[in-house]
Design a protein around this motif. Structure first.
Motif, PDB file in Angstrom:
ATOM      1  N   VAL A   1      37.871  98.005  64.970  1.00 30.95           N
ATOM      2  CA  VAL A   1      36.692  98.231  64.144  1.00 30.95           C
ATOM      3  C   VAL A   1      37.168  98.299  62.702  1.00 30.95           C
ATOM      4  CG1 VAL A   1      34.730  99.754  63.651  1.00 30.95           C
ATOM      5  CG2 VAL A   1      35.648  99.606  65.997  1.00 30.95           C
TER       6      VAL A   1
ATOM      7  N   ASP B   1      27.211  95.781  73.461  1.00 26.12           N
ATOM      8  CA  ASP B   1      27.197  96.528  72.204  1.00 26.12           C
ATOM      9  C   ASP B   1      25.861  96.419  71.486  1.00 26.12           C
ATOM     10  OD1 ASP B   1      29.697  97.731  72.058  1.00 26.12           O
ATOM     11  OD2 ASP B   1      30.613  96.112  70.904  1.00 26.12           O
ATOM     12  N   THR B   2      25.233  95.255  71.537  1.00 28.06           N
ATOM     13  CA  THR B   2      24.018  95.050  70.752  1.00 28.06           C
ATOM     14  C   THR B   2      22.940  96.059  71.127  1.00 28.06           C
ATOM     15  OG1 THR B   2      23.095  93.375  72.273  1.00 28.06           O
ATOM     16  CG2 THR B   2      24.486  92.588  70.457  1.00 28.06           C
TER      17      THR B   2
ATOM     18  N   ALA C   1      30.637  92.640  73.676  1.00 26.47           N
ATOM     19  CA  ALA C   1      29.902  92.569  72.413  1.00 26.47           C
ATOM     20  C   ALA C   1      28.399  92.460  72.659  1.00 26.47           C
ATOM     21  CB  ALA C   1      30.398  91.384  71.584  1.00 26.47           C
TER      22      ALA C   1
ATOM     23  N   VAL D   1      32.996  94.889  64.809  1.00 27.90           N
ATOM     24  CA  VAL D   1      33.472  95.480  66.059  1.00 27.90           C
ATOM     25  C   VAL D   1      33.887  94.328  66.966  1.00 27.90           C
ATOM     26  CG1 VAL D   1      32.893  96.874  68.075  1.00 27.90           C
ATOM     27  CG2 VAL D   1      31.907  97.445  65.845  1.00 27.90           C
TER      28      VAL D   1
ATOM     29  N   ALA E   1      25.481  89.749  66.658  1.00 28.04           N
ATOM     30  CA  ALA E   1      26.597  89.505  67.578  1.00 28.04           C
ATOM     31  C   ALA E   1      26.909  88.025  67.586  1.00 28.04           C
ATOM     32  CB  ALA E   1      26.268  89.988  68.986  1.00 28.04           C
TER      33      ALA E   1
ATOM     34  N   PHE F   1      24.216  99.783  70.314  1.00 28.40           N
ATOM     35  CA  PHE F   1      24.073 100.091  68.889  1.00 28.40           C
ATOM     36  C   PHE F   1      22.595 100.232  68.492  1.00 28.40           C
ATOM     37  CE2 PHE F   1      28.326  97.785  67.915  1.00 28.40           C
ATOM     38  CZ  PHE F   1      29.035  98.938  68.215  1.00 28.40           C
TER      39      PHE F   1
ATOM     40  N   HIS G   1      32.786  98.676  79.157  1.00 29.58           N
ATOM     41  CA  HIS G   1      32.157  99.056  77.897  1.00 29.58           C
ATOM     42  C   HIS G   1      32.129 100.574  77.737  1.00 29.58           C
ATOM     43  CE1 HIS G   1      28.675  99.973  75.256  1.00 29.58           C
ATOM     44  NE2 HIS G   1      29.123  98.946  74.564  1.00 29.58           N
TER      45      HIS G   1
ATOM     46  N   TYR H   1      40.591  96.457  71.242  1.00 28.63           N
ATOM     47  CA  TYR H   1      39.426  96.401  70.373  1.00 28.63           C
ATOM     48  C   TYR H   1      39.829  96.862  68.980  1.00 28.63           C
ATOM     49  CZ  TYR H   1      39.267 101.479  71.120  1.00 28.63           C
ATOM     50  OH  TYR H   1      39.597 102.812  71.179  1.00 28.63           O
TER      51      TYR H   1
ATOM     52  N   ALA I   1      29.079  92.519  66.041  1.00 32.04           N
ATOM     53  CA  ALA I   1      29.948  92.603  67.213  1.00 32.04           C
ATOM     54  C   ALA I   1      30.410  91.200  67.587  1.00 32.04           C
ATOM     55  CB  ALA I   1      29.205  93.240  68.384  1.00 32.04           C
TER      56      ALA I   1
ATOM     57  N   THR J   1      29.280  85.683  69.986  1.00 32.11           N
ATOM     58  CA  THR J   1      30.144  85.668  71.162  1.00 32.11           C
ATOM     59  C   THR J   1      30.525  84.236  71.516  1.00 32.11           C
ATOM     60  OG1 THR J   1      28.446  85.505  72.909  1.00 32.11           O
ATOM     61  CG2 THR J   1      28.860  87.696  71.968  1.00 32.11           C
TER      62      THR J   1
ATOM     63  N   HIS K   1      36.090  92.865  70.465  1.00 32.67           N
ATOM     64  CA  HIS K   1      36.657  93.170  71.780  1.00 32.67           C
ATOM     65  C   HIS K   1      37.489  91.989  72.284  1.00 32.67           C
ATOM     66  CE1 HIS K   1      34.057  96.712  72.554  1.00 32.67           C
ATOM     67  NE2 HIS K   1      33.142  96.039  71.892  1.00 32.67           N
TER      68      HIS K   1
END
Length: 303
Positions: A89, A184-185, A181, A100, A199, A188, A146, A87, A171, A201, A102
């Motif tokens: 950042v 992550d949403t 990711a 961010v 995000a 966060f 995660h 990962y 993400a 993806t 992954h």
């Protein structure tokens, strides 16, 4: 990703497919413009870069993927590509956003394969996701992966928000990285309530149950999940196992031709993934790698 394919093949052989439930009506899709498609390229390249080794990510020398976002200022790199997905950042001045990213599954690494096949649904970790209803469930392996990096990534994002003066967080990830990711949403959103969260993806498998999909939809996150042609990974794990994608699907039909599909994993238009790839036997694993508007993503494309 390949381990998900093997499990899905076994489930499909038992009749557990992605068939469309009876009673759903056809929904219209929206054609994406060339400008909209071109705008995805920086994020696609970030997702591609996440497959590269931490050594070359640290100094941002990962070839075309890094050159495409040449002004990116990487501030944190981690993972080993196996037990912990790589990962990174950092801050993108041109996008005015914290990125961010992954890594997805490297099929040569046992631990990352085991993450994919740990498919039972489980409630969210109450420490990382306080206050979320127990009705919300996600893929056990994805959630456990995660959790390995959640705190360190959050700390770095908070630091960057302060130092560069932005609330914009994006993400990104492909395959397993896309699933991380997606998680992550919500992570966060709970921890950074004032942030603008997006995000992007690619080729993402299903992450959680319908309650999870509804949570993502209601979270005011700008969420996009891009699937490519006949890629079969986005239809696993099967809906018969209790899984459902949130809204935000963009389906690439061919080079320069993509549509935005409505609904939560139930768009019955023939141009959307769930209808064009109703079972894994009608999919093509090669499409999982791309091209995403000319960009291929995976371990062999990291430079």
């Amino acid at each position: 990703m390949y381990s998900l394919l093997l499990i899905s093949a076994a489930l499909s052989s038992c009749g557990l497919t992605a068939a469309i439930p009876a009673g759903l009506h056809r929904r219209d899709v929206t054609q994406l413009s060339a400008t909209e498609l071109a705008g995805f390229a920086p994020f696609t390249q970030f997702a591609r870069a996440a497959y590269c080794g931490t050594d070359i990510l640290s100094d941002w020398t990962c070839g075309e993927a890094c050159e495409a976002n040449s002004d990116f200022e990487v501030s944190l790199v981690g993972g080993d590509g196996d037990d912990i997905q790589n990962y990174f950042v950092g801050y993108s001045p041109s996008l005015e956003a914290i990125i961010v990213a992954h890594e997805g599954t490297d099929p040569t690494q046992l631990e990352s394969d085991l993450t994919d096949i740990d498919v039972p649904l489980a409630t969210l970790n109450s420490t990382l996701f306080p206050g979320i209803s127990s009705d919300v469930e996600v893929h056990t392996g994805f959630q456990d992966e995660h959790a390995l990096t959640a705190d360190v990534i959050l700390a770095e994002v908070k630091s960057l928000m302060s130092s560069v003066g932005t609330n914009n967080i994006i993400a990104v990830g492909h395959s397993l990285g896309g699933a991380l990711a997606e998680i992550d949403t919500i992570f966060f959103r709970l921890n950074l309530p004032s942030a603008d969260i997006s995000a992007m993806t690619y080729g993402t498998p299903r992450v959680g149950n319908p309650a999870w999909a509804a949570l993502v939809d209601a979270s005011d996150v700008n969420f996009k999940r891009i699937d490519n042609m006949q890629d079969l990974i986005p239809i696993v794990p099967g809906r018969s196992l209790g899984y459902e994608h949130p809204a935000g699907e963009i389906h690439i039909l061919s080079a320069g031709d993509a549509v935005s599909c409505p609904g939560d994993d139930d768009a019955t238009d023939a141009e959307c993934q769930i209808d064009s790839v109703p079972t894994i036997f009608e999919g093509n694993i090669i499409d999982h790698l791309g091209p995403y508007e000319g960009i291929y993503i995976g371990t062999i494309f990291c430079t």
